[in-house]
Write a protein that holds these residues in place. Sequence first.
Motif, PDB file in Angstrom:
ATOM      1  N   HIS A  80      -6.313   4.410  -7.445  1.00 49.01           N
ATOM      2  CA  HIS A  80      -7.599   4.226  -8.126  1.00 49.01           C
ATOM      3  C   HIS A  80      -7.654   2.943  -8.945  1.00 49.01           C
ATOM      4  CE1 HIS A  80      -4.898   6.204 -10.875  1.00 49.01           C
ATOM      5  NE2 HIS A  80      -5.680   5.942 -11.884  1.00 49.01           N
ATOM      6  N   GLU A  82      -9.442   8.993  -0.887  1.00 47.64           N
ATOM      7  CA  GLU A  82      -8.018   8.751  -1.044  1.00 47.64           C
ATOM      8  C   GLU A  82      -7.409   9.704  -2.070  1.00 47.64           C
ATOM      9  OE1 GLU A  82      -7.624   4.676  -1.950  1.00 47.64           O
ATOM     10  OE2 GLU A  82      -5.723   4.505  -0.903  1.00 47.64           O
ATOM     11  N   SER A  83      -8.068   9.832  -3.200  1.00 52.48           N
ATOM     12  CA  SER A  83      -7.628  10.779  -4.214  1.00 52.48           C
ATOM     13  C   SER A  83      -8.824  11.086  -5.095  1.00 52.48           C
ATOM     14  CB  SER A  83      -6.489  10.195  -5.053  1.00 52.48           C
ATOM     15  OG  SER A  83      -7.009   9.339  -6.044  1.00 52.48           O
ATOM     16  N   GLU A  93       0.830  -1.208   0.000  1.00 52.36           N
ATOM     17  CA  GLU A  93       0.000   0.000   0.000  1.00 52.36           C
ATOM     18  C   GLU A  93       0.866   1.261   0.000  1.00 52.36           C
ATOM     19  OE1 GLU A  93      -3.027   0.719  -0.459  1.00 52.36           O
ATOM     20  OE2 GLU A  93      -4.013  -1.221  -0.395  1.00 52.36           O
ATOM     21  N   ASP A  97      -9.395  10.380  -8.003  1.00 55.12           N
ATOM     22  CA  ASP A  97      -9.784   9.293  -8.905  1.00 55.12           C
ATOM     23  C   ASP A  97     -10.527   8.168  -8.209  1.00 55.12           C
ATOM     24  OD1 ASP A  97      -8.453  10.549 -11.002  1.00 55.12           O
ATOM     25  OD2 ASP A  97      -6.546   9.663 -10.416  1.00 55.12           O
ATOM     26  N   THR A  98     -10.515   8.163  -6.881  1.00 55.33           N
ATOM     27  CA  THR A  98     -11.095   7.016  -6.175  1.00 55.33           C
ATOM     28  C   THR A  98     -12.443   7.335  -5.542  1.00 55.33           C
ATOM     29  OG1 THR A  98      -9.959   7.615  -4.149  1.00 55.33           O
ATOM     30  CG2 THR A  98      -8.819   6.078  -5.585  1.00 55.33           C
ATOM     31  N   GLN A 103      14.086   9.414  -2.398  1.00 56.16           N
ATOM     32  CA  GLN A 103      13.460   9.158  -1.105  1.00 56.16           C
ATOM     33  C   GLN A 103      13.761   7.755  -0.584  1.00 56.16           C
ATOM     34  OE1 GLN A 103       9.745  10.823  -0.452  1.00 56.16           O
ATOM     35  NE2 GLN A 103      10.606  12.677  -1.270  1.00 56.16           N
ATOM     36  N   ASP A 141      12.008  10.355  -7.559  1.00 53.39           N
ATOM     37  CA  ASP A 141      11.528  10.186  -6.184  1.00 53.39           C
ATOM     38  C   ASP A 141      12.042   8.885  -5.578  1.00 53.39           C
ATOM     39  OD1 ASP A 141      10.240  12.544  -6.134  1.00 53.39           O
ATOM     40  OD2 ASP A 141       8.207  11.745  -6.316  1.00 53.39           O
ATOM     41  N   LYS A 195      -9.001   8.003   3.945  1.00 56.27           N
ATOM     42  CA  LYS A 195      -8.469   6.719   3.527  1.00 56.27           C
ATOM     43  C   LYS A 195      -6.991   6.901   3.223  1.00 56.27           C
ATOM     44  CE  LYS A 195      -9.487   2.741   0.727  1.00 56.27           C
ATOM     45  NZ  LYS A 195     -10.222   2.205  -0.412  1.00 56.27           N
ATOM     46  N   TYR A 196      -6.170   6.164   3.949  1.00 54.88           N
ATOM     47  CA  TYR A 196      -4.731   6.274   3.746  1.00 54.88           C
ATOM     48  C   TYR A 196      -4.136   4.869   3.701  1.00 54.88           C
ATOM     49  CZ  TYR A 196       0.142   7.440   4.467  1.00 54.88           C
ATOM     50  OH  TYR A 196       1.507   7.539   4.319  1.00 54.88           O
ATOM     51  N   LEU A 197      -3.304   4.600   2.739  1.00 58.14           N
ATOM     52  CA  LEU A 197      -2.743   3.272   2.520  1.00 58.14           C
ATOM     53  C   LEU A 197      -3.836   2.210   2.468  1.00 58.14           C
ATOM     54  CD1 LEU A 197       0.510   3.286   4.693  1.00 58.14           C
ATOM     55  CD2 LEU A 197       0.201   3.882   2.295  1.00 58.14           C
ATOM     56  N   GLY A 198      -4.940   2.573   1.826  1.00 56.42           N
ATOM     57  CA  GLY A 198      -5.998   1.598   1.616  1.00 56.42           C
ATOM     58  C   GLY A 198      -6.882   1.334   2.814  1.00 56.42           C
ATOM     59  N   PRO A 201       5.037  15.837   3.042  1.00 57.59           N
ATOM     60  CA  PRO A 201       6.429  16.225   2.822  1.00 57.59           C
ATOM     61  C   PRO A 201       7.082  15.585   1.606  1.00 57.59           C
ATOM     62  CG  PRO A 201       6.294  14.595   4.560  1.00 57.59           C
ATOM     63  CD  PRO A 201       4.881  14.883   4.140  1.00 57.59           C
ATOM     64  N   ARG A 202       6.357  14.698   0.919  1.00 60.11           N
ATOM     65  CA  ARG A 202       6.981  13.964  -0.178  1.00 60.11           C
ATOM     66  C   ARG A 202       7.570  14.883  -1.256  1.00 60.11           C
ATOM     67  NH1 ARG A 202       4.135   9.984  -4.224  1.00 60.11           N
ATOM     68  NH2 ARG A 202       5.861   9.877  -5.670  1.00 60.11           N
ATOM     69  N   GLY A 203       8.833  14.630  -1.594  1.00 59.15           N
ATOM     70  CA  GLY A 203       9.479  15.392  -2.661  1.00 59.15           C
ATOM     71  C   GLY A 203      10.001  16.745  -2.205  1.00 59.15           C
ATOM     72  N   LEU A 204       9.785  17.081  -0.925  1.00 55.02           N
ATOM     73  CA  LEU A 204      10.166  18.412  -0.446  1.00 55.02           C
ATOM     74  C   LEU A 204      11.412  18.368   0.429  1.00 55.02           C
ATOM     75  CD1 LEU A 204       6.562  19.619   0.360  1.00 55.02           C
ATOM     76  CD2 LEU A 204       8.093  20.720  -1.247  1.00 55.02           C
ATOM     77  N   ARG A 241      -6.102   0.030  -7.865  1.00 51.46           N
ATOM     78  CA  ARG A 241      -5.691  -1.038  -6.957  1.00 51.46           C
ATOM     79  C   ARG A 241      -6.311  -2.394  -7.293  1.00 51.46           C
ATOM     80  NH1 ARG A 241      -7.340   1.494  -2.178  1.00 51.46           N
ATOM     81  NH2 ARG A 241      -5.324   2.310  -1.609  1.00 51.46           N
TER      82      ARG A 241
END
Lengths: 262, 654
Positions: A151, B261-262, A141, B264-265, A208, A204, B33-36, B145-148, A153
């Motif tokens: 979307h 979640e996003s 996940e 698209d979901t 990361q 990334d 919803k985070y990590l499913g 914070p991703r990518g920052l 999954r």
Amino acid sequence: MDEGRKIGEVILDLKNISLRFGGVNALTDISFDVRQHEIRAIIGPNGAGKSSMLNVINGVYRPQEGEIVYLGKHRHDMDTYEAAKSGIARTFQNIALFKGMTVLDNIMTGRNLKMKSNFLLDALYWGPAQREEIAHRRKVEEIIDFLEIQHIRKTPVGRLPYGLQKRVELARALAAEPSILLLDEPMAGMNVEEKQDMCRFILDVNDQLGTTIVLIEHDMGVVMDISDRVVVLDYGRKIADGTPDEVRSNQDVIDAYLGVAH
Amino acid sequence: MSDTVRLQSLSTFPQLLMHHARARPNHPATREKYLGIWQTWSWSQVAEEVRAMASGLAEIGFKRGDNLAIIGDNRPHLYWAMCAAQCLGGVPVPLYQDAVAAEMVFVLQDAGIKFAIVEDQEQVDKLLENMAECPNLQHILYDDPRGLRHYNQPFLHGLDEVQEMGRIHNRNHPEFIDGEIALGRPGDVSVMLYTSGTTGKPKGVCQTQASFIEAARIGCEFDKLGPDDNILSYLPMAWVGDHLFSFAQATYAGFTINCPESGDTVMTDMREIGPSFYFSPPRVFENLLTQVMIRMEDAGALKRNMFHYFMEVARRCGAEILDGKPVSRGDRLLYALGTLLVYGPLRNVLGMSRIRVAYTAGAAIGPDLFRFYRSIGINLKQLYGSTETCAAVCLQPDGQIKFDTVGPPAPGVEVKIADDGEVLVRGQVMLKEYYKRPEDTAEVIDDQGYFHTGDAGFFDEDGHLKIIDRAKDVGKLAGGAMYAPNYIENKLKFFSHIKEAVAFGDRKDEVCAFINIDMGAVGNWAERRNIAYSGYTDLALKPEVCELIRECVEKANADLAHDAMLSASQVHRFLILHKELDPDDDELTRTRKVRRGFIAEKYAVLIDALYSGKTSQFIETEVKFEDGRKGKVSADLRIMEAKTFPPRAATKAA
């Protein structure tokens, strides 16, 4: 932009590799190294031996001559199982996913080597097997979140457009938590926007997760933008090796790509 | 009941939040919803997060009266940031997250933003790119914070770091935040929402704590919303509708908001949550219906026939059953069978099985579209309101639903129709002012305190308000008949093959229209007929597609002929545009309303061609991509004639 990313020691060193198929010399006396945390590109015209090179690194092909030093261990050739076990993962030029399985299940297969419980425990399910499943699922996940494919999954991979399938393949490779990731033309056949997305994901991953990346790519713009060092092959020989700028101004490279006047 | 009394004594949203944290500490307040997996925060946890955020903001210099920009998708931290700003007497200013950088700059400058809380790297980049033009901007806080990691600007902070600072501060000064919250007054500005800018540049609408609390109270009491309700928060946070439902009403009644979640979901997330209360602009309902129809067309003959048979039953009696009106026993039986076989599963697929109340607003909804949802047992209602009136002017009461009105005025809101047909509103829910624009404020609020909505409408015999169009858009045809472009466009847009329509006809002899086809529906239609196409432009130019759209236009004309007042507005000629209308090209607002004036100017050649009787017209148009690059689309457009019908009612011939 990458002041925080430290390029470390050489972790993979290829020395005088030669690979022949019958009378065809696929690779002739090629040496180059890969340092920790770097993005290393292999470029060259069609048939230059780029994919063969990757196949040598993860043990699909056994070179007739040469030596491979990986993580300080000298050996004549790699073994696919051992390569995967010791942290080399890859994606393929022609997508090699399980078309009928969902994205989630496909990525889960990338965790295969990390699974410890035996089939008896798995059959019982409750207890250690369940705990392990939860831990692996969480990791998967995280990767889904990282590559922004929430979307899809539960969508069977066969129904996805090409660009997304490529991303799923990258996800599966990442699921193995590799220290070196081999990408065989990750951006082939993509439109500009998909390429940009893929570039961002590769950067990334490198930044990361600290994964070392070896990639083959045809899009020169992409290669010059994202890689730290580039090795150029032509007819199975190495013709240049260096930073993108050095490679760009190398006369042999220009000749190989643009042709020579006869 | 005592809870209701207590709620009424609380005068700001932070006070309401602290009340819920005490009254129902373990009740879920926010889910994401985070990590499913759905993560839940209870009211006491949310209160703690908000306190930490508020103190952290105060630590880095946020002061009473400062404006706080909030940019991003619907994330829990961003909703909490609104409340955190209010705790300190500041004003949250949510921005549309998909706006291009230049549009953001306008709002940042206009609102004098010093602090911004944004979702992720994408938004940070947009702000950094334009730092030079926003000299006031002092601090940017990010949630993800991703990518920052390698951004080392001193004014860039992680939201979690700021919250940690706040937690330390709260430990040392436990009374600080409560003191600040107690200073809140009902007359304080609670939020500044920018109008979509259908006309000219966006304006900042200042709403007070009292007005949004009043709007929330009206809505919650009207539909008996309580702590056990659930809502899916997926609409742009900068839109008044989302602010009312996901922030104001949730904080007032204490119900649970669920962040997908996003983007698209949303469909999947909605099915998982099964909200009991749902809000969406007509466009979303339209898209859902289009998807259902496409999937039904692809289904097997048995399923398809069953679907069509029971939809016919539902059309006959579904809405009446929902309203509790008498229906024959046979129809009741058939409807019950239909619920088992079609409506129930369909509601489940749409994620609407548990819906008690669903609202739509933001634009007029096609009567047929509206009827569809009600007939399958979803209590879809309309409301009327705008950013300036907290989206709470008229609400349709259960059991008194009419397809073409927006219901009687909400309790406590006064509505009057001006002599020229404009709808005027007075009440607590009205805006305080437009930010730093006294002339504009004076223009819309008259000396008797009425707000001029700019909408044209009238009350029907039951006292329900019927909105026809924007007052300034309502015009007259050269023959003197009334012409309401929006009304015609909505008629056209109900066809699943038509995505967007723009009608022209003011002071002209006849009405003509531009059409945008719906790529999904028409694409599917073309595929089933083995018509090959390469993209939107190619598909739009196919003669078969032109014929398909002609049929739709003619059906709409037949429908218009029924209406005595509007029968002259039948569409005589139309063309299918070569590109989709797009907010990035300024043709639509961010809430996707057509900017008719701008379009008329941009495509003047096409309008001339429509009225000059040509059969085709060449056009080349520049298109903008989201990153600012430009490209060109050109095409030779066919101009189509549509059949018109004599009016059914006895008026003069068209």
